[in-house]
Enzyme design. Structure first.
Site, mmCIF file in Angstrom:
data_model
loop_
_atom_site.group_PDB
_atom_site.id
_atom_site.type_symbol
_atom_site.label_atom_id
_atom_site.label_comp_id
_atom_site.label_asym_id
_atom_site.label_seq_id
_atom_site.Cartn_x
_atom_site.Cartn_y
_atom_site.Cartn_z
ATOM 1 N N LYS A 103 3.876 10.373 -17.537
ATOM 2 C CA LYS A 103 3.670 11.207 -17.733
ATOM 3 C C LYS A 103 2.709 12.112 -17.275
ATOM 4 O O LYS A 103 1.614 11.642 -16.803
ATOM 5 C CB LYS A 103 3.458 11.990 -19.398
ATOM 6 C CG LYS A 103 2.884 10.523 -19.576
ATOM 7 C CD LYS A 103 0.788 11.675 -19.871
ATOM 8 C CE LYS A 103 0.092 10.935 -20.430
ATOM 9 N NZ LYS A 103 -1.567 11.496 -19.743
ATOM 10 N N ASP B 279 -0.159 9.033 -28.120
ATOM 11 C CA ASP B 279 0.467 9.210 -26.310
ATOM 12 C C ASP B 279 2.363 8.921 -26.746
ATOM 13 O O ASP B 279 2.900 8.595 -26.402
ATOM 14 C CB ASP B 279 -0.086 9.080 -25.192
ATOM 15 C CG ASP B 279 -1.263 9.812 -24.363
ATOM 16 O OD1 ASP B 279 -1.772 10.816 -25.320
ATOM 17 O OD2 ASP B 279 -1.468 9.891 -23.587
#
Length: 292
Positions: free
Chosen positions: A20, A145
């Protein structure tokens, strides 16, 4: 609750765990428990670790590949599998192999993504039938996350990173540079000079922007670049090619968006040899999205 559907074949190979990017990262406060409140947008990209799973009937969870510097018992992949066992009571186990390519301490979510891929893959392989929100709740116990990778979409995040709203982002090409320096996240967040009072943004303001890639800033970037010279040098080099280049997460990776694959590749070809670089494309959805 576990599903009554027939089990799939006992092996799942080539399960991607994508990286990401944080298109921006604002630190808006600090809670009484010490966690920082954030706002960010997560962009998934097609640079991936690859995981392989084999179902076991004896309940044993075993990582069968070495990951330098990460003992199996503390690996988020093993912890994710055991958290899934604990949440469901399943008697299945798994052998897990990891082809690790995403750099650790890079700010691109490699460990969290590996954990999410484990939750998604074993939900399928063990025939559990858990919903995406159920898997996200398990993921949050492993790290802030992890839920966005289980969500499997690009998202605007708030809170400690777990309050997620999907956002539409244009198809994009990026250059990511890893300056071969490990940046400890805790060291960045604990620095007394860290900005912790950035004004809260409204998701509608971000969503309405024509260019979503020059919005805001990364509040962790000044701390990381002051402490880690290679991060600062890599970012300065990339800014020569795109003034909106920035760091992702707490570093060490830096990135910039380019108009097409050819331009990104041309920039990558000029990369100084002391750093690693990658030309990547955006993802709209996680490759394992169908597993929840």
């Amino acid at each position: 609750m576990p599903s009554s559907h027939p089990l799939p074949p006992p092996e799942l190979r080539d399960c991607p765990a994508p990286a990401k990017l944080n298109l921006f990262l604002h630190v808006t406060g600090r809670r009484a428990d010490g966690y920082h409140t954030l706002q960010t947008v997560f962009q998934l990209v097609d640079w991936c670790d690859m995981l392989h799973f084999r179902r076991r009937d004896d309940g044993v969870v075993a990582r069968v590949t070495e990951v330098p510097g990460v003992p199996a018992e503390s690996d988020l992949v093993v912890r994710a599998a055991r958290a899934l066992q604990a949440a469901t009571g399943t008697t299945f186990g798994a052998e897990i192999a990891i082809d690790k390519v995403l750099p650790m301490g890079g700010g691109i979510g490699g460990g969290s993504s590996d954990a999410a891929t484990t939750l998604l893959a074993l939900n399928h392989l063990w025939g559990l039938g858990l919903t995406r929100p159920e898997l996200m709740r398990i993921g949050l116990t492993l790290g802030a996350d992890v839920p966005v990778f289980v969500l499997g979409q690009n998202a605007f995040a708030q809170g400690i990173g777990e309050e997620l709203t999907p956002v539409e982002l244009p198809d994009s090409w990026f250059v990511i540079i890893h300056p071969k320096q490990h940046v400890p996240t805790a060291e960045i967040f604990s620095d007394e000079c860290l900005t912790r009072d950035t004004p809260v943004s409204i998701i509608a303001v971000f969503a309405a922007r024509t260019n979503k890639f020059d919005f805001g800033r990364n509040d962790l970037e000044p701390i990381a670049t002051a402490k880690f010279g290679e991060v600062a040098r890599a970012l300065a080099w990339l800014k020569q090619h795109n003034q909106h280049a920035r760091m992702t997460g707490s570093g060490a990776c830096v990135f910039a968006r380019f108009p097409d694959a050819k331009t990104a590749q041309q920039v990558l070809e000029r990369l100084p040899p002391e750093w690693d670089g990658r030309c990547v494309r955006s993802l709209a959805h996680h490759p394992l999205a169908a597993f929840a």
